[in-house]
Motif scaffolding. Structure first.
Motif, PDB file in Angstrom:
ATOM      1  N   ALA A  17       0.830  -1.205   0.000  1.00 26.89           N
ATOM      2  CA  ALA A  17       0.000   0.000   0.000  1.00 26.89           C
ATOM      3  C   ALA A  17       0.866   1.257   0.000  1.00 26.89           C
ATOM      4  O   ALA A  17       0.565   2.227  -0.708  1.00 26.89           O
ATOM      5  CB  ALA A  17      -0.943  -0.011   1.203  1.00 26.89           C
ATOM      6  N   PHE A  18       1.934   1.252   0.794  1.00 27.23           N
ATOM      7  CA  PHE A  18       2.862   2.377   0.787  1.00 27.23           C
ATOM      8  C   PHE A  18       3.373   2.631  -0.630  1.00 27.23           C
ATOM      9  O   PHE A  18       3.372   3.773  -1.122  1.00 27.23           O
ATOM     10  CB  PHE A  18       4.062   2.082   1.696  1.00 27.23           C
ATOM     11  N   PHE A  19       3.828   1.568  -1.302  1.00 22.36           N
ATOM     12  CA  PHE A  19       4.412   1.721  -2.634  1.00 22.36           C
ATOM     13  C   PHE A  19       3.372   2.144  -3.663  1.00 22.36           C
ATOM     14  O   PHE A  19       3.646   2.984  -4.526  1.00 22.36           O
ATOM     15  CB  PHE A  19       5.082   0.414  -3.061  1.00 22.36           C
ATOM     16  N   ALA A  20       2.171   1.565  -3.586  1.00 21.64           N
ATOM     17  CA  ALA A  20       1.121   1.921  -4.537  1.00 21.64           C
ATOM     18  C   ALA A  20       0.757   3.397  -4.400  1.00 21.64           C
ATOM     19  O   ALA A  20       0.581   4.108  -5.405  1.00 21.64           O
ATOM     20  CB  ALA A  20      -0.109   1.042  -4.310  1.00 21.64           C
ATOM     21  N   LEU A  21       0.657   3.874  -3.164  1.00 26.03           N
ATOM     22  CA  LEU A  21       0.345   5.286  -2.933  1.00 26.03           C
ATOM     23  C   LEU A  21       1.500   6.177  -3.397  1.00 26.03           C
ATOM     24  O   LEU A  21       1.278   7.272  -3.938  1.00 26.03           O
ATOM     25  CB  LEU A  21       0.061   5.523  -1.451  1.00 26.03           C
ATOM     26  N   ALA A  22       2.734   5.722  -3.189  1.00 30.92           N
ATOM     27  CA  ALA A  22       3.897   6.505  -3.625  1.00 30.92           C
ATOM     28  C   ALA A  22       3.952   6.603  -5.143  1.00 30.92           C
ATOM     29  O   ALA A  22       4.257   7.672  -5.695  1.00 30.92           O
ATOM     30  CB  ALA A  22       5.180   5.875  -3.085  1.00 30.92           C
ATOM     31  N   PHE A  23       3.639   5.509  -5.849  1.00 25.64           N
ATOM     32  CA  PHE A  23       3.586   5.544  -7.309  1.00 25.64           C
ATOM     33  C   PHE A  23       2.474   6.480  -7.782  1.00 25.64           C
ATOM     34  O   PHE A  23       2.646   7.246  -8.734  1.00 25.64           O
ATOM     35  CB  PHE A  23       3.362   4.141  -7.874  1.00 25.64           C
ATOM     36  N   LEU A  24       1.331   6.404  -7.100  1.00 20.30           N
ATOM     37  CA  LEU A  24       0.198   7.255  -7.467  1.00 20.30           C
ATOM     38  C   LEU A  24       0.575   8.732  -7.387  1.00 20.30           C
ATOM     39  O   LEU A  24       0.173   9.529  -8.244  1.00 20.30           O
ATOM     40  CB  LEU A  24      -0.985   6.966  -6.539  1.00 20.30           C
ATOM     41  N   ALA A  71       3.584   9.951  -7.701  1.00 28.27           N
ATOM     42  CA  ALA A  71       4.792  10.210  -8.493  1.00 28.27           C
ATOM     43  C   ALA A  71       6.017  10.494  -7.635  1.00 28.27           C
ATOM     44  O   ALA A  71       6.726  11.492  -7.831  1.00 28.27           O
ATOM     45  CB  ALA A  71       4.539  11.366  -9.462  1.00 28.27           C
ATOM     46  N   MET A  72       6.299   9.597  -6.687  1.00 29.62           N
ATOM     47  CA  MET A  72       7.478   9.762  -5.843  1.00 29.62           C
ATOM     48  C   MET A  72       8.747   9.672  -6.688  1.00 29.62           C
ATOM     49  O   MET A  72       8.962   8.689  -7.396  1.00 29.62           O
ATOM     50  CB  MET A  72       7.504   8.688  -4.753  1.00 29.62           C
ATOM     51  N   PRO A  73       9.605  10.655  -6.634  1.00 31.77           N
ATOM     52  CA  PRO A  73      10.844  10.630  -7.422  1.00 31.77           C
ATOM     53  C   PRO A  73      11.761   9.487  -6.979  1.00 31.77           C
ATOM     54  O   PRO A  73      11.919   9.221  -5.785  1.00 31.77           O
ATOM     55  CB  PRO A  73      11.492  11.987  -7.088  1.00 31.77           C
ATOM     56  N   GLY A  74      12.345   8.790  -7.945  1.00 30.84           N
ATOM     57  CA  GLY A  74      13.327   7.758  -7.649  1.00 30.84           C
ATOM     58  C   GLY A  74      12.748   6.400  -7.304  1.00 30.84           C
ATOM     59  O   GLY A  74      13.504   5.438  -7.117  1.00 30.84           O
ATOM     60  N   LEU A  75      11.427   6.276  -7.236  1.00 38.48           N
ATOM     61  CA  LEU A  75      10.824   4.987  -6.918  1.00 38.48           C
ATOM     62  C   LEU A  75      10.615   4.181  -8.194  1.00 38.48           C
ATOM     63  O   LEU A  75      10.036   4.678  -9.162  1.00 38.48           O
ATOM     64  CB  LEU A  75       9.480   5.182  -6.207  1.00 38.48           C
ATOM     65  N   ASP A  76      11.112   2.935  -8.208  1.00 37.22           N
ATOM     66  CA  ASP A  76      10.913   2.075  -9.365  1.00 37.22           C
ATOM     67  C   ASP A  76      10.643   0.644  -8.917  1.00 37.22           C
ATOM     68  O   ASP A  76      10.661   0.336  -7.715  1.00 37.22           O
ATOM     69  CB  ASP A  76      12.125   2.119 -10.300  1.00 37.22           C
ATOM     70  N   ALA A  77      10.377  -0.228  -9.879  1.00 34.65           N
ATOM     71  CA  ALA A  77      10.025  -1.616  -9.570  1.00 34.65           C
ATOM     72  C   ALA A  77      11.154  -2.331  -8.844  1.00 34.65           C
ATOM     73  O   ALA A  77      10.900  -3.162  -7.960  1.00 34.65           O
ATOM     74  CB  ALA A  77       9.666  -2.361 -10.858  1.00 34.65           C
ATOM     75  N   ALA A  78      12.392  -2.026  -9.193  1.00 34.80           N
ATOM     76  CA  ALA A  78      13.529  -2.678  -8.537  1.00 34.80           C
ATOM     77  C   ALA A  78      13.559  -2.352  -7.046  1.00 34.80           C
ATOM     78  O   ALA A  78      13.826  -3.224  -6.207  1.00 34.80           O
ATOM     79  CB  ALA A  78      14.839  -2.239  -9.197  1.00 34.80           C
TER      80      ALA A  78
END
Length: 259
Positions: A208-215, A217-224
């Motif tokens: 949930a943290f990651f999904a919200l961060a992607f939503l 547009a958190m800079p530097g966040l990627d699938a890796a």
């Protein structure tokens, strides 16, 4: 509950989950999806609450965030929804008792994990349509927490995952030994506060943290970065729930099953 009834209850619940898993997989997946959505919506409110205190310069800004998140697990426990972290403990005990098959354990963990993720993604999709949390500043609490999660070492994440689900499964088990709904609710809230405030790694909450961060547009966040966290966190959650609570309590109380 007594010592006898607490272990018997968990074994019976595991057996019941196995029946639903095989006879009504759609209902099982839906239950997992609802649990994931609950985690995501409560986390959203927790973050907004913490951000209010952070923006105001309060040193204890993370206290209300951690305190409110317990609402999610309490709702899941009382509604008997399927959450991966607690499900790990239930099926581990069920397998140890002989009431659940190993193949059912693996199938359950995969289905619940997937269902939790689907529920989170569905909520975030709907939340995006509602505007999300708006435009977030670079120092927003969400971004700060996610940055810590993706920059920790795999070893740190794993052991934080172990500690997290050890506490989460105790939050499921300990209330079984108590009488009174208020006492049980408070114990769940207090134990969830322990894991969340300590910064331990809950694989489903992290989704949930990651999904919200992607939503947002958190800079530097990627699938890796996401996989770097989720893989060891998930393995740690399995170890903490299945071994730290499931195996230990089963060995301590297995003699009660024949009484």
């Amino acid at each position: 509950m007594s010592t006898t009834s607490s272990l018997s209850y968990v074994v019976a619940e595991a057996a019941s989950k196995q029946v639903v898993l095989h006879q009504s997989p759609g209902r099982y997946l839906l239950s997992a999806g609802l649990a994931g959505a609950l985690i995501a919506v409560v986390l959203t409110v927790s973050l907004k609450l913490g951000q209010v205190f952070l923006a105001g310069g309060a040193a204890g800004y993370y206290i209300p965030t951690a305190g409110f998140f317990g609402v999610a697990l309490a709702s899941i426990i009382f509604c008997k929804l399927e959450l991966f972290t607690s499900n790990v403990m239930y099926f581990a005990v069920g397998a140890l008792s002989g009431r659940c098959r190993a193949c059912s354990l693996a199938r359950s963990w995969v289905m619940v994990y997937s269902g939790n993720l689907l529920g989170i993604l569905l909520f975030v999709h709907v939340y995006a349509g509602a505007g999300g949390m708006g435009v977030l500043p670079q120092d927003h609490l969400l971004f700060n927490v996610v940055a810590h999660k993706i920059h920790a070492t795999a070893g740190e994440i794993f052991w934080k995952g172990v500690l997290c689900n050890w506490i989460i499964c105790l939050a499921v088990w300990v209330p079984l030994r108590m009488t009174g709904d208020v006492a049980r609710l408070l114990m769940v809230l207090f134990l969830v506060f322990v894991f969340f405030f300590s910064g331990f790694e809950h694989s489903i909450a992290n989704m949930a943290f990651f999904a919200l961060a992607f939503l947002h547009a958190m800079p530097g966040l990627d699938a890796a970065g996401v996989l770097h966290n989720l893989i060891p966190a998930t393995l740690g959650n399995i170890a903490g729930g299945a071994l730290g609570v499931g195996l230990v309590v089963y060995l301590l109380e297995r003699h009660t099953l024949s009484e």
